[in-house]
Design a protein around this motif. Structure first.
Motif, short mmCIF file in Angstrom:
data_model
loop_
_atom_site.label_atom_id
_atom_site.label_comp_id
_atom_site.label_asym_id
_atom_site.label_seq_id
_atom_site.Cartn_x
_atom_site.Cartn_y
_atom_site.Cartn_z
N PRO A 46 -50.40 -75.02 24.86
CA PRO A 46 -49.32 -75.66 24.07
C PRO A 46 -48.93 -74.84 22.84
O PRO A 46 -47.73 -74.76 22.51
N VAL A 47 -49.92 -74.21 22.19
CA VAL A 47 -49.60 -73.39 21.01
C VAL A 47 -48.74 -72.21 21.43
O VAL A 47 -47.79 -71.82 20.72
N GLU A 71 -46.60 -72.08 23.90
CA GLU A 71 -45.22 -72.54 24.13
C GLU A 71 -44.48 -72.66 22.80
O GLU A 71 -43.32 -72.26 22.68
N ALA A 72 -45.18 -73.21 21.78
CA ALA A 72 -44.55 -73.37 20.47
C ALA A 72 -44.20 -72.01 19.88
O ALA A 72 -43.11 -71.81 19.32
N LEU A 127 -41.12 -70.61 21.45
CA LEU A 127 -39.90 -71.25 20.94
C LEU A 127 -39.52 -70.68 19.58
O LEU A 127 -38.36 -70.32 19.33
N LEU A 128 -40.53 -70.53 18.68
CA LEU A 128 -40.26 -69.95 17.37
C LEU A 128 -39.76 -68.51 17.52
O LEU A 128 -38.88 -68.06 16.79
N GLY A 179 -45.92 -67.33 25.39
CA GLY A 179 -45.50 -68.30 26.37
C GLY A 179 -45.47 -67.69 27.76
O GLY A 179 -45.93 -68.28 28.73
#
Lengths: 503, 101
Positions: free
Chosen positions: A280-281, A283-284, A287-288, A326
């Motif tokens: 999950p980190v 993926e974040a 996105l950033l 990601g």
């Protein structure tokens, strides 16, 4: 080659160089410094050749192994990063020779004194930073990474401060950022150690189990290292620090220093943290990264100063680096990670060339306001050509290192179905074209008949060394086979996170 | 509550105080002190974590803290020298903050 201590040599050669430069009288600083730089580059390239020919290497310093001793360890990924440091560092050293020398022609003794001190300090600190950067790439334990990271950070702050004036507040802000960033990283190391009782990278990875503690450790480490790599929205410190530093230093910071924290993050991802924690980190972060690509490029387009433009372009390019967290775990095999590593080295050469060129241009024009560079291109063809070569790689035009890495990004994103990544990579390339051509178009406009800016003569070395780095950035697109083969030595990304690193 | 937990919790408290000072304060010496408190907090958590291992204290974290203190001292020295230079040039001990944009 097997028994030679080549890894430690790549660290102590620049370290000894820094000592020599400090001990010799100041007027010999440049001569000692360039000698030490050549020796350091040679030592590093020897190590890289040895790794390419005979595989990964390991060294126990003083015969002490883990846990009490310090182990150095090199595989294809670290070798590629050390090669990048040697090439960019070597060329920037040649540039610095002319850059710091050419200034003291005014004849004012007090000014000459200041310039002489600045030159001497540049060589001392830069060689120290070089040793520390190689130290990070060769470290095999979490705490050693912290120490070398801190040396890189403190050295980089001092290098920014060398410019004086408005660079001082920028250096101050950079100091706070780099200290807090590495302390947050250390906090993560503490949490991991209290869980697994070892600092060695691989042993920690084998015994760290998914849980609240691992999650907390990952989050503080990611925040600390993303702060130091200037990932959006933690990039606020980068543009002033990189733009106000002396041009040779800007090139080193943008090309090499931010890659150091990126390297540590990749190692943490692949080796230490279980996939269920980092997914999950990651993926974040991706996105950033996507936001950073667009935002940084947009800001670069709106800058008035050439060096600020190049610095904001670094904010955008850092965004691409973070896409791997990601893509890397999800993509087939190691394609996503390879894209990131290849992007790191091609960005190092391209951005190095652009900052060196921007420094040469600013030296000739006397300032770096883009609007007032109308029509100077023909008279400064060499630096503007180097700027354009770097720009080709940033845009991702073939043939260039940027093209190869973006192609790797797009193929792995297409394979995992991340259409938004494909769009952002393409859009980022277009925006890069816009800000590079904005500068080039203005510079090659027909010069106004009256009021054409008068140019100061600059040493030819400045333009040529920028051109060499730009040429390397393009060559990375023509000969991608060798670096990609080196990257596979020791299979640094062999265990994909999908399979899990758990025992 | 065992003593090592007190260290860890107090360390976490110091980390929060340090981060707060770094983010909120404008005076450079105060911010430098904030970073120092932050590092002390991390070191205390390290020492507290070290006591969790059975069979007496573990030497490795203590060696790490010693190294960390050396790093913190040199970083503080560099920071104070920079603050002094900024004060000499600008007559103030704070730097204007550009927002995250």
């Amino acid at each position: 080659m097997r028994g030679l201590p080549l890894i430690s040599a790549s660290i102590w050669v620049p370290l000894l160089g820094a000592l020599f430069v400090s001990l010799w009288p100041r007027r010999y600083a440049a001569r000692c410094g360039i000698g030490a730089s050549i020796a350091s580059a040679a030592a590093a390239l020897l190590l890289v050749v040895a790794v390419a020919l005979s595989g990964p290497r390991r060294e126990r310093l003083g015969g002490w192994g883990a846990p009490a001793g310090i182990e150095l360890w090199i595989d294809g990924f670290s070798a590629l990063m050390i090669a990048m440091t040697a090439v960019v560092g070597g060329v920037v050293s040649v540039y610095a020779l002319a850059y710091f020398r050419a200034k003291d022609s005014s004849g004012d003794p007090q000014r000459q004194e200041v310039e002489g001190r600045r030159e001497a300090y540049f060589w001392r600190i830069w060689l120290l930073v070089w040793a520390a950067i190689n130290g990070v790439f060769a470290s095999a334990d979490l705490f050693n990474l912290y120490v070398t990271l801190e040396v890189v950070g403190l050295g980089a702050v001092s290098l920014v401060a060398l410019a004086g004036g408005r660079a001082l507040p920028a250096a101050m802000r950079y100091l706070f950022v780099t200290l807090s960033g590495s302390l947050l990283y250390l906090l993560g190391v503490v949490l991991i150690y209290s869980e697994v009782g070892t600092l060695a990278l691989f042993q920690a990875g084998e015994s760290l189990i998914a849980g609240t503690l691992a999650q907390a450790a990952l989050v503080v480490m990611v925040v600390g290292l993303a702060l130091k790599t200037a990932l959006f929205p933690l990039h606020f410190w980068l543009p002033p620090a990189h733009a106000d530093a002396p041009a040779a230093v800007s090139a080193l910071l943008s090309a090499l220093v931010i890659k150091v924290t990126f390297y540590i993050l990749v190692r943490l991802w692949v080796v230490v943290f279980p996939a269920s924690v980092s997914q999950p980190v990651g993926e974040a972060l991706m996105l950033l990264g996507l936001i950073a690509v667009i935002w940084g490029s947009w800001r670069a387009l709106r800058q008035q100063r050439l060096k600020m433009l190049v610095a904001y372009s670094t904010v955008a390019q850092v965004g691409y680096l973070f896409l791997v967290f990601g893509l890397g775990p999800r993509a087939d095999g190691s394609a996503g990670w390879q894209a990131g590593a290849y992007f790191a080295i091609s960005h190092a050469c391209a951005k190095g060339a652009m900052f060196l060129a921007a420094g040469a241009i600013a030296r000739a024009v006397g300032h770096d306001q883009i609007e007032e560079m109308r029509g100077v291109g023909a008279r400064l063809a060499l630096p503007f050509f180097a700027f354009g070569l770097g720009g080709i790689s940033l845009m991702g035009l073939p043939p260039s290192g940027g093209y190869v890495s973006k192609w790797l990004f797009i193929t792995s994103a297409a394979a995992t179905g991340d259409v938004i990544v494909v769009i952002a990579v393409a859009l980022g390339g277009l925006l890069a074209a816009a800000y590079v051509f904005r500068v080039l178009a203005l510079a090659f406009e027909r010069a106004p008949r009256e009021g054409a800016p008068s140019l100061r003569p600059i040493p030819a070395t400045l333009g040529w060394s920028a051109l060499v780095l730009g040429a390397v950035a393009v060559a990375l697109g023509l000969a991608a086979g060798a670096p990609l083969a080196l990257l596979e030595v020791g299979l640094p990304f062999g265990q994909s996170l999908a399979e899990g690193v758990t025992p | 509550m065992i003593p090592s937990q007190i260290y860890v919790i107090a360390g976490a408290g110091l980390v929060s105080v340090g981060v707060f000072a770094w983010v909120v304060r404008r005076h450079l010496v105060r911010r430098m002190m904030g970073v120092n408190i932050l590092s002390t907090g991390v070191f205390m958590m390290l020492i507290g974590g070290a006591r969790r291992v059975e069979g007496g204290p573990d030497g490795v974290p203590q060696a790490m803290v010693l190294t960390g203190i050396v790093v913190a001292v040199s970083a503080t020295a560099l920071g104070l020298a920079l603050i002094q230079r900024i004060y000499d040039q600008r007559g103030e001990r704070s730097v204007e903050e550009r927002g995250p944009m």
